[in-house]
Design an enzyme around this catalytic site. Structure first.
Site, PDB file in Angstrom:
ATOM      1  N   LYS A   1      63.085 -39.908  19.308  1.00  0.00           N
ATOM      2  CA  LYS A   1      62.354 -41.174  19.391  1.00  0.00           C
ATOM      3  C   LYS A   1      62.892 -42.181  18.391  1.00  0.00           C
ATOM      4  CE  LYS A   1      59.685 -41.570  15.456  1.00  0.00           C
ATOM      5  NZ  LYS A   1      60.662 -40.926  14.577  1.00  0.00           N
TER       6      LYS A   1
ATOM      7  N   ASP B   1      55.194 -38.690  16.924  1.00  0.00           N
ATOM      8  CA  ASP B   1      56.523 -38.209  17.313  1.00  0.00           C
ATOM      9  C   ASP B   1      56.438 -37.200  18.450  1.00  0.00           C
ATOM     10  OD1 ASP B   1      57.363 -39.794  15.248  1.00  0.00           O
ATOM     11  OD2 ASP B   1      58.555 -38.248  14.247  1.00  0.00           O
TER      12      ASP B   1
ATOM     13  N   GLY C   1      66.599 -35.039  10.043  1.00  0.00           N
ATOM     14  CA  GLY C   1      66.136 -35.775   8.872  1.00  0.00           C
ATOM     15  C   GLY C   1      66.560 -37.218   8.823  1.00  0.00           C
ATOM     16  N   SER C   2      66.818 -37.818   9.996  1.00  0.00           N
ATOM     17  CA  SER C   2      67.273 -39.205  10.005  1.00  0.00           C
ATOM     18  C   SER C   2      66.266 -40.158  10.637  1.00  0.00           C
ATOM     19  CB  SER C   2      68.614 -39.307  10.752  1.00  0.00           C
ATOM     20  OG  SER C   2      68.464 -38.841  12.074  1.00  0.00           O
ATOM     21  N   GLY C   3      65.065 -39.652  10.934  1.00  0.00           N
ATOM     22  CA  GLY C   3      64.018 -40.512  11.473  1.00  0.00           C
ATOM     23  C   GLY C   3      64.014 -40.636  12.982  1.00  0.00           C
ATOM     24  N   LEU C   4      64.739 -39.760  13.676  1.00  0.00           N
ATOM     25  CA  LEU C   4      64.797 -39.827  15.134  1.00  0.00           C
ATOM     26  C   LEU C   4      63.916 -38.756  15.800  1.00  0.00           C
ATOM     27  CD1 LEU C   4      68.590 -40.554  15.771  1.00  0.00           C
ATOM     28  CD2 LEU C   4      66.698 -42.177  15.542  1.00  0.00           C
ATOM     29  N   GLY C   5      63.017 -38.160  15.048  1.00  0.00           N
ATOM     30  CA  GLY C   5      62.060 -37.218  15.632  1.00  0.00           C
ATOM     31  C   GLY C   5      62.636 -35.872  15.993  1.00  0.00           C
ATOM     32  N   SER C   6      63.591 -35.385  15.198  1.00  0.00           N
ATOM     33  CA  SER C   6      64.243 -34.115  15.533  1.00  0.00           C
ATOM     34  C   SER C   6      63.269 -32.941  15.469  1.00  0.00           C
ATOM     35  CB  SER C   6      65.443 -33.858  14.622  1.00  0.00           C
ATOM     36  OG  SER C   6      65.052 -33.814  13.258  1.00  0.00           O
TER      37      SER C   6
END
Length: 401
Positions: free
Chosen positions: A11, A211, A144-149
């Protein structure tokens, strides 16, 4: 041997990050970067001691396995307690799972995996009990980059386990990319979302639930003060995501915004109010139908202006970073608009890709960004959520299953 698979999208936050904590609206959307889970359920072995549960994490190149007998012994369970109702992980159960993980020598550099492994063991044993099987996971999403992993992991994992349990079934309607991916009905998605949220709680403690909701249901949502509103994008929106590869401390960034709001209450209230207006307008724009090139261009120009304003307000909140500013300057050379997505302080940056932009120009933008050691992904925004593949999926991310 029973085989099934599931995939769930990551996301982005289109508008409203940080301000949402202070009562403003925000808009989140699914992207077509996925985490995929496949499951091979093994027949019960005559030699019970040989039965194992195996987890193969393709991206870090790590494999973990647990004898099923050991799982029963430590977790004091054999059969699943019932997959049709999502249950939280009790402190005692979490402590038992921690004991199982201590038996593995997780590399110090990979210690962050522990929370995800705990979520996996909880979801698997809660839904399928201690049945032997092999789960394989791979992902397009940087961690851990803010893309909802983590949410995509929990949603795809819950989806594949519930499918194997016979609780979730595909409703047909191929998702559009072949490979046997099919859509899931709304009631089943609700159940997957509830289980995925329990996994997210193990990983994050007190997640918002946003998320996993976006990853489960797909498309776009507006959220404000705990209320979610589904949005339907009438035209494809394409973005370039630039991963700066700069780690950030989300809690510290959120706290920093709150401290600034305490020091400058009137000014920051105006900032949050402006962000709310931007999010509300973004919500309206993405749902507008644009039927010709002129209308599409007009829609994209409005969206670009709102993104630019939102970025300026995020800078006012103090959550930008030199790496983010490098992306902004680079894309501005090509008359493209960018904004950070998520917590800021590094992480990822969105750049709107206009429909009329040539591929040649886009490749030049990507080449210049990558010259700074950034990583770029071209994505479509607002697509499908969870999809499953039952029986007929002979390939999984290039591997025969």
């Amino acid at each position: 041997m029973e085989v099934c698979a599931a995939r769930a999208p990551g996301k982005i936050i289109l508008a409203g990050e940080h301000a949402v904590v202070h009562g403003s609206a925000a808009v989140a959307a699914a992207i077509d970067l996925y985490t995929r889970c496949s499951l091979c359920l093994m027949p019960l072995a005559d030699d019970e001691a040989a039965a194992t549960l195996e987890l193969d994490l393709k991206d870090p190149g790590l494999t973990f396995s647990w004898p099923c007998g050991r799982l029963r012994e430590v977790l004091l369970t054999d059969e699943a307690a019932g997959a049709r109702e999502a249950r939280p992980c009790s402190p005692d159960r979490l402590a038992s799972i921690a004991r199982l993980l201590e038996e593995h020598e997780i590399p110090e550099a990979k210690i962050w995996l522990s929370a995800g492994l705990s979520a996996f063991l909880f979801l698997y044993t809660s839904i399928l009990g201690c049945r032997p099987g092999k789960v394989t996971v791979s992902s397009d999403l940087p961690m851990g980059s803010g893309l909802g992993s983590s949410a995509a992991f929990c949603v795809s994992m819950s989806g594949v386990l519930l499918t194997a349990a016979g609780v979730v079934t595909a409703v047909g309607g191929i998702s559009g990319e072949g490979m046997g991916w099919e859509l899931v009905g709304k009631d089943d998605l609700e159940l997957v979302n509830r289980w995925a949220f329990q996994g997210e709680k193990i990983i994050h403690g007190k997640p918002s639930g946003i998320d996993n909701a976006v990853s489960t249901f797909g498309s776009m949502i507006k959220f404000k003060k705990g209320e979610l509103t589904n949005l339907k994008s009438s035209n494809p929106v394409k973005m370039l995501i630039t991963d700066t590869r700069v780690g950030r401390n989300t809690k510290a960034l959120v706290a920093g915004v709150s401290e600034r709001a305490s020091r400058h209450s009137d000014a920051m209230a105006s900032v949050f109010n402006a962000v709310n207006s931007i999010s509300e307008e973004v919500s309206s724009i993405v749902e507008l139908a644009a039927n010709d090139e002129i209308a599409i261009t007009s829609k994209e120009e409005k969206l670009a202006e709102l993104m630019e304003m939102n970025q300026g307000l995020l800078q006012c909140m103090g959550v930008s970073h030199s790496s983010i500013e490098t992306v902004l300057r680079t894309t501005l050379k090509f008359n493209l608009v960018s904004k950070l997505t998520g917590a800021g302080g590094g992480g990822c940056v969105l750049t709107l890709i206009p429909t009329m932009l040539s591929n040649l120009v886009l490749e030049k933008v990507i080449a210049e960004l990558e010259s700074h050691s950034f990583r770029c992904f071209k994505v479509e925004v607002g697509g499908q959520g969870l999809q499953v593949c039952q029986g007929g999926c002979s390939y999984f991310n290039g591997d025969v299953v």
